[in-house]
Each structure stands twice: as structure tokens, then as C-alpha cells.
Design a protein around this motif. Structure first.
Motif, PDB file in Angstrom:
ATOM      1  N   PHE A 158       0.826  -1.208   0.000  1.00 19.65           N
ATOM      2  CA  PHE A 158       0.000   0.000   0.000  1.00 19.65           C
ATOM      3  C   PHE A 158       0.865   1.265   0.000  1.00 19.65           C
ATOM      4  N   ALA A 218       2.242   1.999  -3.417  1.00 18.89           N
ATOM      5  CA  ALA A 218       1.214   2.529  -4.316  1.00 18.89           C
ATOM      6  C   ALA A 218       0.850   3.960  -3.936  1.00 18.89           C
ATOM      7  N   ASP A 219       0.729   4.226  -2.638  1.00 21.75           N
ATOM      8  CA  ASP A 219       0.346   5.560  -2.177  1.00 21.75           C
ATOM      9  C   ASP A 219       1.412   6.598  -2.513  1.00 21.75           C
ATOM     10  N   ASP A 243       1.197   7.285  -6.204  1.00 23.55           N
ATOM     11  CA  ASP A 243      -0.022   8.050  -6.486  1.00 23.55           C
ATOM     12  C   ASP A 243       0.159   9.509  -6.103  1.00 23.55           C
ATOM     13  N   SER A 266      -0.777  -2.545  -7.315  1.00 23.33           N
ATOM     14  CA  SER A 266      -0.395  -2.590  -5.900  1.00 23.33           C
ATOM     15  C   SER A 266      -1.538  -2.143  -4.993  1.00 23.33           C
ATOM     16  N   PHE A 267      -2.273  -1.094  -5.391  1.00 19.46           N
ATOM     17  CA  PHE A 267      -3.467  -0.723  -4.629  1.00 19.46           C
ATOM     18  C   PHE A 267      -4.436  -1.911  -4.577  1.00 19.46           C
ATOM     19  N   TYR A 268      -4.609  -2.570  -5.729  1.00 25.95           N
ATOM     20  CA  TYR A 268      -5.535  -3.694  -5.830  1.00 25.95           C
ATOM     21  C   TYR A 268      -5.115  -4.839  -4.903  1.00 25.95           C
ATOM     22  N   SER A 282      -3.055  -4.734  -2.298  1.00 26.48           N
ATOM     23  CA  SER A 282      -3.098  -4.383  -0.876  1.00 26.48           C
ATOM     24  C   SER A 282      -4.523  -4.463  -0.345  1.00 26.48           C
ATOM     25  N   THR A 302      -7.926   2.186   5.585  1.00 23.63           N
ATOM     26  CA  THR A 302      -6.866   2.039   4.596  1.00 23.63           C
ATOM     27  C   THR A 302      -7.285   1.078   3.500  1.00 23.63           C
ATOM     28  N   ALA A 306      -7.713   2.025  -0.484  1.00 23.99           N
ATOM     29  CA  ALA A 306      -6.989   1.312  -1.545  1.00 23.99           C
ATOM     30  C   ALA A 306      -7.947   0.827  -2.619  1.00 23.99           C
ATOM     31  N   LYS A 337      -9.259   3.714  -4.698  1.00 27.27           N
ATOM     32  CA  LYS A 337      -8.258   4.211  -5.645  1.00 27.27           C
ATOM     33  C   LYS A 337      -8.261   3.392  -6.937  1.00 27.27           C
TER      34      LYS A 337
END
Length: 301
Positions: A99, A102-103, A106, A118-120, A122, A142, A146, A149
Motif C-alpha cells: 500500500f 502505491a500511495d 499516487d 499494488s493498490f488492488y 493491498s 486504509t 486502496a 483508488k
């Protein structure tokens, strides 16, 4: 464990497919995470099977149970697997690492396949953590962020729009940071960096990362800087973390007298260090060990 060993999923149990695919993805990278992905898939399948006890459902469940038993025997020497607490910390650490990567991408405005993926992943791993019990409020937020996003960025791709970097403010056009009802696609369209209109920034174009899981130096990340605002301040800390002492305890043989909860916290830091080393993340491992030593020596974090 070979990917070909995974049993065929009955149509009515397709909801567990993302978790089995995630397990395959971690079979070699992190067999322990793969094990708990399959365990969560089995638990979810059992809940769904209550509505339809068909022969193909039972065949699938028995096959999945056999795989879990085999995996557990193969990892018999893994001390983390012997402890639910340590296992929970390990899976949480993995989910937060993915996460955080990815964050960071982003927030920097670098929109690419690896970031969305990676968002997916996490989000799925936060689901998997429910095999240990209910998520804390912070991890629940969180996870929700995710998943939102993924939906938001893929939606921007389809509309030919440049996504907003980082969380949306309520004052901005587009509404609040994330909606209550999320649509989390099973197989999200993963946009490439060329799928979005170029941002109006003067910064040089970002380079495409070679992997969705590059090493993350946690010490370069300011505490609390990850969306949503309530993201845990220390990535990788067990969600049931125990508050530190308010004052230094009396000294015994030159060392402070610690409570049982403080000894438990020091043990957790050592376990997090071990998990970090599995990802070859030396800075995070050193950081956790320093926290454990500081707590043991001073009674404070």
C-alpha cells in the motif's frame, strides 16, 4: 506450490478467485502470505457453501483443504506460522508495504500499471487479514481507500482524464475522499502511464518501475503521511498495538522494569524485523530492532 495444483472454482464461488490468484502470485515470493490467502478463500467458500452444498462445491473445498494442509507441512519449520499473532503481523506488514508503495507513487502523480495493481493487491490482503479477526478502524479505512483508488483511477482511464494525485479533499470538485459504497472490480483494467493525458506539471515524466514490489525505505516516509489521514503512523505495526508507558519504570540491574505488555511489544518489533528481512528491507529491519532495544533499555519508545 505449483499454480497448476489450484482446483477449478465452481461458478457460484467465483468471489474467491482473486484471493487464489493472489496466493499464486506469492507462492514463491512469500509462501506464508500465499497460505493465508488460500485460508481466507477457504473460509469465504465455506460461508458461501452454506447456501449451496453441491458436489462440485464440496470437491473444490476438499481440494483446497488438502492444499492448505500440504502447504502447512511444507512450512513446518516456519516459526511465524506457529503463532497467529506473528502471522497476523507478517501479513499486515506485507499489505502495508504494498500500500505504501502505491500511495507514494499516487501522491507523486506517477500513474502506471504497477501502482494500480499494488493498490488492488493491498486491498485484497487487507481482506485476507480478516482471517485473524476484525480489522482495526485504521486498517479498515486504509483498505477502503486502496479499493476506492483502483475504481477511481481505472474510471479516469476510461474517461481519458488525468487522475487526481493523492486523496481528494471534500472541498475539491469530485466530492469526499472516498464513497461509502465501493465498486471493486475482480479484474481491474490496469492503466498504463500512456493511458492518461499528460499532467500539467513541469516535473520530468516519471520512469516506469520494473516491479510492483520494489523495496520501500520506511524511514524516508514521514509518519501519518499516507492516505487516508488515519493510516497507521508506523507501517507494519500490528493493529492491536499496545500504547507505550507514560513514564520510565523503576530500574532493575541498570535496566527498567517492563510490564508484560511492554515485553510483548518488544517481541513484536523483533518479529517485524524478521519479516522485513524476508523482503531484504534492511533499513526497516534495523529500525524495528532499534525500537526494541530502545524499549528494553529505557522503557520508552
Amino acid at each position: 506450490m505449483a499454480a497448476s495444483e489450484d482446483p477449478e472454482i465452481p461458478p457460484k464461488l467465483r468471489a474467491v478467485r482473486p484471493y487464489l490468484l493472489l496466493a499464486k502470485d506469492h507462492d514463491k515470493r512469500d509462501p506464508l502470505v500465499a497460505y493465508f490467502c488460500r485460508r481466507y478463500a477457504m473460509e469465504t467458500s465455506l460461508a458461501l457453501d452454506k447456501q449451496d452444498k453441491s458436489p462440485d462445491h464440496r470437491a473444490f473445498l476438499f481440494s483446497l483443504m488438502d492444499m492448505l494442509e500440504k502447504s502447512k507441512k511444507e512450512q513446518g519449520s516456519n516459526e511465524i506460522l506457529a503463532s497467529e499473532l506473528a502471522s497476523q503481523a507478517h501479513v499486515e506488514n506485507c499489505a502495508l508495504k504494498i500500500f505504501v508503495y502505491a500511495d507514494n507513487e499516487d501522491r507523486a502523480g506517477r500513474f502506471h500499471k504497477a501502482m494500480v495493481k499494488s493498490f488492488y493487491k493491498s486491498g485484497l490482503l487487507f481482506d485476507v487479514m480478516q482471517t485473524f479477526g476484525e480489522l482495526s478502524d485504521e486498517l479498515q479505512k486504509t483498505k477502503k481507500y486502496a479499493k476506492w483508488k483502483v475504481t477511481y483511477i481505472t474510471g479516469c482511464q476510461k474517461r481519458g482524464e488525468t487522475p487526481h494525485a493523492g486523496p481528494l479533499d471534500e472541498e475539491e470538485e469530485g466530492g469526499a475522499a472516498f464513497p461509502d459504497n465501493l465498486s471493486f472490480p475482480t479484474n481491474p483494467d490496469q492503466p498504463s502511464s500512456s493511458s492518461f493525458p499528460p499532467p500539467a506539471s513541469s516535473n520530468p515524466p516519471p520512469q516506469q518501475p520494473s516491479s510492483a514490489f520494489p523495496p520501500v525505505n520506511q524511514h524516508l516516509i514521514p509518519p501519518g503521511m499516507h492516505a487516508p489521514p488515519s493510516t497507521p503512523e508506523q507501517p507494519g505495526v500490528y493493529q492491536g498495538g499496545i500504547p507505550g508507558p507514560t513514564q520510565t519504570p523503576p530500574s532493575v540491574d541498570g535496566f527498567p522494569k517492563l510490564s508484560t505488555s511492554e515485553f510483548t511489544k518488544a517481541q513484536k518489533y523483533c518479529k517485524y524485523a524478521g519479516s522485513s528481512l524476508q523482503y531484504e528491507d534492511v533499513p526497516s529491519a534495523v529500525g524495528y530492532l532499534e525500537k526494541a532495544l530502545r524499549l528494553l533499555k529505557t522503557g520508552k519508545e
